[in-house]
Design a protein around this motif. Structure first.
Motif, PDB file in Angstrom:
ATOM      1  N   MET A  47      29.621   4.385  73.357  1.00  0.00           N
ATOM      2  CA  MET A  47      29.164   5.209  72.261  1.00  0.00           C
ATOM      3  C   MET A  47      30.382   5.737  71.500  1.00  0.00           C
ATOM      4  N   ALA A  48      30.303   5.670  70.204  1.00  0.00           N
ATOM      5  CA  ALA A  48      31.389   6.187  69.362  1.00  0.00           C
ATOM      6  C   ALA A  48      31.364   7.707  69.375  1.00  0.00           C
ATOM      7  N   GLU A  49      32.531   8.284  69.187  1.00  0.00           N
ATOM      8  CA  GLU A  49      32.673   9.743  69.128  1.00  0.00           C
ATOM      9  C   GLU A  49      33.315  10.135  67.803  1.00  0.00           C
ATOM     10  N   VAL A  50      32.917  11.303  67.303  1.00  0.00           N
ATOM     11  CA  VAL A  50      33.560  11.891  66.136  1.00  0.00           C
ATOM     12  C   VAL A  50      33.907  13.319  66.501  1.00  0.00           C
ATOM     13  N   CYS A  51      35.159  13.681  66.253  1.00  0.00           N
ATOM     14  CA  CYS A  51      35.600  15.047  66.507  1.00  0.00           C
ATOM     15  C   CYS A  51      35.363  15.879  65.249  1.00  0.00           C
ATOM     16  N   VAL A  52      34.545  16.924  65.394  1.00  0.00           N
ATOM     17  CA  VAL A  52      34.219  17.785  64.256  1.00  0.00           C
ATOM     18  C   VAL A  52      35.032  19.066  64.326  1.00  0.00           C
ATOM     19  N   ASP A  53      35.270  19.661  63.164  1.00  0.00           N
ATOM     20  CA  ASP A  53      35.993  20.931  63.128  1.00  0.00           C
ATOM     21  C   ASP A  53      35.074  22.023  62.592  1.00  0.00           C
ATOM     22  N   ALA A  54      35.563  23.245  62.624  1.00  0.00           N
ATOM     23  CA  ALA A  54      34.754  24.407  62.250  1.00  0.00           C
ATOM     24  C   ALA A  54      34.294  24.338  60.797  1.00  0.00           C
ATOM     25  N   SER A  55      35.127  23.851  59.895  1.00  0.00           N
ATOM     26  CA  SER A  55      34.724  23.815  58.485  1.00  0.00           C
ATOM     27  C   SER A  55      33.513  22.910  58.281  1.00  0.00           C
ATOM     28  N   LEU A  56      33.451  21.810  59.006  1.00  0.00           N
ATOM     29  CA  LEU A  56      32.309  20.911  58.899  1.00  0.00           C
ATOM     30  C   LEU A  56      31.062  21.561  59.501  1.00  0.00           C
ATOM     31  N   VAL A  57      31.210  22.164  60.655  1.00  0.00           N
ATOM     32  CA  VAL A  57      30.069  22.822  61.307  1.00  0.00           C
ATOM     33  C   VAL A  57      29.548  23.967  60.439  1.00  0.00           C
ATOM     34  N   ILE A  58      30.444  24.746  59.859  1.00  0.00           N
ATOM     35  CA  ILE A  58      30.021  25.840  58.980  1.00  0.00           C
ATOM     36  C   ILE A  58      29.228  25.288  57.794  1.00  0.00           C
ATOM     37  N   ALA A  59      29.648  24.147  57.268  1.00  0.00           N
ATOM     38  CA  ALA A  59      28.923  23.536  56.147  1.00  0.00           C
ATOM     39  C   ALA A  59      27.528  23.074  56.550  1.00  0.00           C
ATOM     40  N   TRP A  60      27.309  22.863  57.839  1.00  0.00           N
ATOM     41  CA  TRP A  60      25.977  22.499  58.326  1.00  0.00           C
ATOM     42  C   TRP A  60      25.070  23.722  58.471  1.00  0.00           C
ATOM     43  N   VAL A  61      25.640  24.896  58.674  1.00  0.00           N
ATOM     44  CA  VAL A  61      24.804  26.079  58.934  1.00  0.00           C
ATOM     45  C   VAL A  61      24.794  27.093  57.794  1.00  0.00           C
ATOM     46  N   LEU A  62      25.717  26.972  56.849  1.00  0.00           N
ATOM     47  CA  LEU A  62      25.770  27.860  55.683  1.00  0.00           C
ATOM     48  C   LEU A  62      25.923  27.009  54.426  1.00  0.00           C
ATOM     49  N   PRO A  63      25.424  27.504  53.304  1.00  0.00           N
ATOM     50  CA  PRO A  63      25.644  26.750  52.067  1.00  0.00           C
ATOM     51  C   PRO A  63      27.123  26.784  51.668  1.00  0.00           C
ATOM     52  N   GLU A  64      27.712  25.634  51.598  1.00  0.00           N
ATOM     53  CA  GLU A  64      29.116  25.485  51.226  1.00  0.00           C
ATOM     54  C   GLU A  64      29.196  24.502  50.063  1.00  0.00           C
ATOM     55  N   GLU A  65      30.345  24.465  49.439  1.00  0.00           N
ATOM     56  CA  GLU A  65      30.559  23.570  48.303  1.00  0.00           C
ATOM     57  C   GLU A  65      30.286  22.115  48.669  1.00  0.00           C
ATOM     58  N   PHE A  66      30.628  21.724  49.885  1.00  0.00           N
ATOM     59  CA  PHE A  66      30.466  20.331  50.294  1.00  0.00           C
ATOM     60  C   PHE A  66      29.378  20.151  51.356  1.00  0.00           C
ATOM     61  N   SER A  67      28.397  21.050  51.389  1.00  0.00           N
ATOM     62  CA  SER A  67      27.330  20.942  52.388  1.00  0.00           C
ATOM     63  C   SER A  67      26.525  19.648  52.250  1.00  0.00           C
ATOM     64  N   ASN A  68      26.265  19.207  51.037  1.00  0.00           N
ATOM     65  CA  ASN A  68      25.500  17.962  50.866  1.00  0.00           C
ATOM     66  C   ASN A  68      26.214  16.781  51.511  1.00  0.00           C
ATOM     67  N   GLU A  69      27.507  16.688  51.290  1.00  0.00           N
ATOM     68  CA  GLU A  69      28.287  15.609  51.910  1.00  0.00           C
ATOM     69  C   GLU A  69      28.311  15.765  53.427  1.00  0.00           C
ATOM     70  N   ALA A  70      28.414  17.012  53.893  1.00  0.00           N
ATOM     71  CA  ALA A  70      28.437  17.275  55.336  1.00  0.00           C
ATOM     72  C   ALA A  70      27.124  16.840  55.985  1.00  0.00           C
ATOM     73  N   PHE A  71      26.003  17.164  55.336  1.00  0.00           N
ATOM     74  CA  PHE A  71      24.705  16.762  55.875  1.00  0.00           C
ATOM     75  C   PHE A  71      24.551  15.241  55.870  1.00  0.00           C
ATOM     76  N   ALA A  72      25.073  14.591  54.848  1.00  0.00           N
ATOM     77  CA  ALA A  72      25.005  13.124  54.791  1.00  0.00           C
ATOM     78  C   ALA A  72      25.759  12.516  55.966  1.00  0.00           C
ATOM     79  N   LEU A  73      26.924  13.053  56.275  1.00  0.00           N
ATOM     80  CA  LEU A  73      27.682  12.573  57.437  1.00  0.00           C
ATOM     81  C   LEU A  73      26.900  12.798  58.727  1.00  0.00           C
ATOM     82  N   LYS A  74      26.341  13.994  58.862  1.00  0.00           N
ATOM     83  CA  LYS A  74      25.590  14.330  60.077  1.00  0.00           C
ATOM     84  C   LYS A  74      24.419  13.360  60.279  1.00  0.00           C
ATOM     85  N   GLU A  75      23.690  13.084  59.206  1.00  0.00           N
ATOM     86  CA  GLU A  75      22.561  12.156  59.290  1.00  0.00           C
ATOM     87  C   GLU A  75      23.030  10.741  59.618  1.00  0.00           C
TER      88      GLU A  75
END
Length: 95
Positions: free
Chosen positions: A1-29
């Motif tokens: 299984m592949a792994e991706v290391c996430v950082d706090a800025s990406l996680v914050i974009a998943w839980v709060l509205p951020e400038e790049f939240s749409n891109e963050a959600f696309a990556l998550k999906e």
């Protein structure tokens, strides 16, 4: 299984509205669809709650929104890792 290391800025974009939240959600999906395992260094467990608390203190979000974002973070399937000699390796990489 592949792994991706996430950082706090990406996680914050998943839980709060951020400038790049749409891109963050696309990556998550995309990663979820590909069966990618999310991993993060142990510091993530401190960074995300700290960023959420700061957002509440600064009035960016309401306390209840902070609580919801924190709960969302806790439910995320992120495996926290602490590789041997992590701090020493980070110090050397930073040189």
């Amino acid at each position: 299984m592949a792994e991706v290391c996430v950082d706090a800025s990406l996680v914050i974009a998943w839980v709060l509205p951020e400038e790049f939240s749409n891109e963050a959600f696309a990556l998550k999906e995309r990663w979820a669809g590909e069966g990618v395992e999310l991993v993060a260094p142990v510091i993530l467990a401190s960074e995300v709650p700290s960023a959420l608390r700061q957002a509440v203190y600064r009035g960016r979000i309401l306390a209840g929104e902070g609580d919801e974002a924190f709960e969302s973070f806790l439910e995320m399937p992120i495996r926290i890792i602490q590789p041997e000699n992590l701090l020493s390796r980070a110090w050397e990489v930073g040189k």
